[in-house]
Write a protein that holds these residues in place. Structure first.
Motif, PDB file in Angstrom:
ATOM      1  N   LEU A   1      16.938  -7.136  -3.885  1.00 56.70           N
ATOM      2  CA  LEU A   1      16.071  -7.746  -2.882  1.00 56.70           C
ATOM      3  C   LEU A   1      15.367  -6.682  -2.048  1.00 56.70           C
ATOM      4  O   LEU A   1      14.227  -6.869  -1.615  1.00 56.70           O
ATOM      5  CB  LEU A   1      16.875  -8.686  -1.986  1.00 56.70           C
ATOM      6  N   ARG A   2      16.034  -5.562  -1.822  1.00 60.89           N
ATOM      7  CA  ARG A   2      15.396  -4.456  -1.105  1.00 60.89           C
ATOM      8  C   ARG A   2      14.174  -3.967  -1.883  1.00 60.89           C
ATOM      9  O   ARG A   2      13.157  -3.593  -1.298  1.00 60.89           O
ATOM     10  CB  ARG A   2      16.396  -3.322  -0.897  1.00 60.89           C
ATOM     11  N   ALA A   3      14.264  -3.997  -3.215  1.00 66.81           N
ATOM     12  CA  ALA A   3      13.146  -3.546  -4.048  1.00 66.81           C
ATOM     13  C   ALA A   3      11.931  -4.464  -3.908  1.00 66.81           C
ATOM     14  O   ALA A   3      10.802  -4.046  -4.179  1.00 66.81           O
ATOM     15  CB  ALA A   3      13.579  -3.478  -5.509  1.00 66.81           C
ATOM     16  N   LYS A   4      12.154  -5.706  -3.468  1.00 62.66           N
ATOM     17  CA  LYS A   4      11.051  -6.648  -3.267  1.00 62.66           C
ATOM     18  C   LYS A   4      10.502  -6.602  -1.846  1.00 62.66           C
ATOM     19  O   LYS A   4       9.580  -7.356  -1.513  1.00 62.66           O
ATOM     20  CB  LYS A   4      11.523  -8.082  -3.544  1.00 62.66           C
ATOM     21  N   THR A   5      11.058  -5.749  -1.002  1.00 61.95           N
ATOM     22  CA  THR A   5      10.738  -5.743   0.420  1.00 61.95           C
ATOM     23  C   THR A   5       9.777  -4.615   0.771  1.00 61.95           C
ATOM     24  O   THR A   5       9.973  -3.473   0.349  1.00 61.95           O
ATOM     25  CB  THR A   5      12.023  -5.600   1.256  1.00 61.95           C
ATOM     26  N   PHE A   6       8.749  -4.943   1.543  1.00 62.21           N
ATOM     27  CA  PHE A   6       7.851  -3.933   2.096  1.00 62.21           C
ATOM     28  C   PHE A   6       8.213  -3.714   3.560  1.00 62.21           C
ATOM     29  O   PHE A   6       8.224  -4.655   4.350  1.00 62.21           O
ATOM     30  CB  PHE A   6       6.392  -4.361   1.983  1.00 62.21           C
ATOM     31  N   TYR A   7       8.523  -2.470   3.923  1.00 61.46           N
ATOM     32  CA  TYR A   7       8.886  -2.126   5.297  1.00 61.46           C
ATOM     33  C   TYR A   7       7.647  -1.578   5.993  1.00 61.46           C
ATOM     34  O   TYR A   7       7.162  -0.502   5.661  1.00 61.46           O
ATOM     35  CB  TYR A   7      10.018  -1.101   5.308  1.00 61.46           C
ATOM     36  N   SER A   8       7.144  -2.328   6.957  1.00 59.37           N
ATOM     37  CA  SER A   8       5.908  -1.930   7.635  1.00 59.37           C
ATOM     38  C   SER A   8       6.121  -0.824   8.653  1.00 59.37           C
ATOM     39  O   SER A   8       5.162  -0.212   9.110  1.00 59.37           O
ATOM     40  CB  SER A   8       5.294  -3.141   8.342  1.00 59.37           C
TER      41      SER A   8
ATOM     42  N   ALA B   1      -1.320  -2.922  10.617  1.00 56.64           N
ATOM     43  CA  ALA B   1      -2.330  -2.602   9.603  1.00 56.64           C
ATOM     44  C   ALA B   1      -1.687  -2.399   8.236  1.00 56.64           C
ATOM     45  O   ALA B   1      -2.225  -2.829   7.208  1.00 56.64           O
ATOM     46  CB  ALA B   1      -3.111  -1.357  10.026  1.00 56.64           C
ATOM     47  N   ARG B   2      -0.528  -1.740   8.208  1.00 59.47           N
ATOM     48  CA  ARG B   2       0.177  -1.528   6.938  1.00 59.47           C
ATOM     49  C   ARG B   2       0.633  -2.863   6.348  1.00 59.47           C
ATOM     50  O   ARG B   2       0.513  -3.093   5.133  1.00 59.47           O
ATOM     51  CB  ARG B   2       1.372  -0.604   7.156  1.00 59.47           C
TER      52      ARG B   2
END
Length: 382
Positions: free
Chosen positions: A166-173, A349-350
């Protein structure tokens, strides 16, 4: 035309709405955007051209019969009482909007059920990530149903037990703060507020999503550090037996939270997403006191902050002078660097860039990793 992006926005407190506005403002001007919420007033004055879709307010709606009320909640869901007209109308309105606008991506902030609904309706969805004990099948099912997750915080704040898949599917802004007021130097902030330039100042702040800062413990704190000035921002919760002290002032809602945070030597705050990042933005010394939330959301975030040396904490509000003096001594030993590093000025923005890139990749047939960085900065809609 670019595929529209829609947001489902929970209306408890202002944090979900403020985060949505911060991200949506950064979208390209020609990106159609809509917001589905049970409290459209949260978006009054929002400058960007968006479509607001009012939803029925399901909170507090009465289940019509005791028999329906007695039906157990399935494990894959969290709050799905039976027989509610408001719930049927909410789900129907969401589905109709997704269909009529041919929405390319639904950003869910937050609801596991709405994320599952989007998948059942064949609409790609992104769930906003929050801290907490969310290994239950309801949350995991919602995460797996999404094409990605957006974490509006630094990856270093991630919980150790969060699954790698699930971490691999997560974008950390990075740390997303919705307040854009200029941060003044401490001397300037104190001069602007008419505060003593030399006196130690402790500010206790809480947002609108809870019951307020407990006032009784602060009366003990005021006695424990009588030379300090104690200020409260936002609501406070009194039990009726408190004794007021001259060095403890309740300010309520103030025009500029940033000025007060910048003026403080120490900040006492809950572990709400935006609250933490507001303090991080000014680089303050933080005593984090998590409020009760479902799934221990704020407790887990507080633990992550303490683990990184970005804050100090005690298990419960001190009720004695020695407890407060020890806590204040630990807070004074913080330098603010670790906390300041968790704030990212470009987080909104990210996040916007990632959401737009993901939407375009999904509908163009291009391959893109869910947690990949956005290809390039977007032209803001402002």
């Amino acid at each position: 035309m670019k595929k529209p992006i829609a947001f489902f926005v929970h209306h408890q407190g202002r944090g979900h709405a403020n985060r949505t506005m911060a991200v949506a403002t950064e979208f390209a001007r020609d990106r159609p955007v809509s917001i589905l919420t049970a409290d459209p007033r949260l978006f009054d004055g929002f400058a960007r051209d968006v479509e607001i879709v009012p939803l029925p307010n399901m909170i507090g709606a009465a289940v019509p019969t005791p028999r329906l009320y007695a039906e157990p909640t399935p494990q894959v869901m969290h709050c799905v009482p039976l027989g509610l007209t408001e719930m049927r109308r909410t789900m129907r309105r969401i589905l109709d909007h997704l269909d009529e606008r041919e929405v390319g991506l639904l950003v869910v902030d937050v609801s596991a059920e709405v994320a599952l609904l989007a998948r059942i309706a064949s609409v790609p969805a992104v769930q906003i990530r929050m801290h907490g004990d969310r290994s239950d099948i309801g949350h995991v099912g919602a995460y797996e149903a999404c094409v990605g997750m957006l974490a509006p915080f630094d990856e270093r704040l991630e919980q150790d037990e969060y699954p790698a898949r699930l971490r691999a599917k997560t974008f950390y802004s990075g740390g997303l703060c919705t307040n854009v007021d200029r941060v003044p130097a401490r001397a300037e902030a104190r001069a602007r507020l008419g505060l003593d330039p030399e006196r130690e100042i402790v500010v206790a702040v809480t947002g609108g999503g809870g019951s307020g800062t407990p006032y009784a413990p602060l009366t003990v704190a005021a006695r424990a550090a009588p030379d300090a000035l104690w200020l409260t921002l936002g609501p406070t919760h009194r039990e009726g037996h408190e004794t007021d002290f001259a060095n403890l002032r309740e300010l309520g809602w103030v025009p500029s939270v940033t000025d007060h945070l910048a003026a403080a030597d120490i900040v006492i705050a809950s572990a709400g997403d935006n609250t933490v990042h507001e303090v991080a933005r000014v680089g303050g010394r933080l005593i984090v006191m998590p409020e009760w939330r479902y799934f221990a959301e704020q407790t887990r975030k507080a633990e992550a902050l303490v683990r990184l040396g970005a804050a100090v904490q005690v298990p419960a509000w001190p009720g004695d002078l020695a407890g407060w003096r020890d806590l204040l001594a630990r807070a004074r030993a913080l330098d603010g660097t670790a906390l300041r590093g968790l704030y990212a000025p470009d987080a909104a923005a990210r996040a916007a860039g990632w959401l737009e890139d993901l939407t375009d990749a999904l509908w163009s047939g291009a391959s893109a990793e869910p947690g990949a960085e956005p290809a390039a900065p977007r032209v803001a809609a402002g």
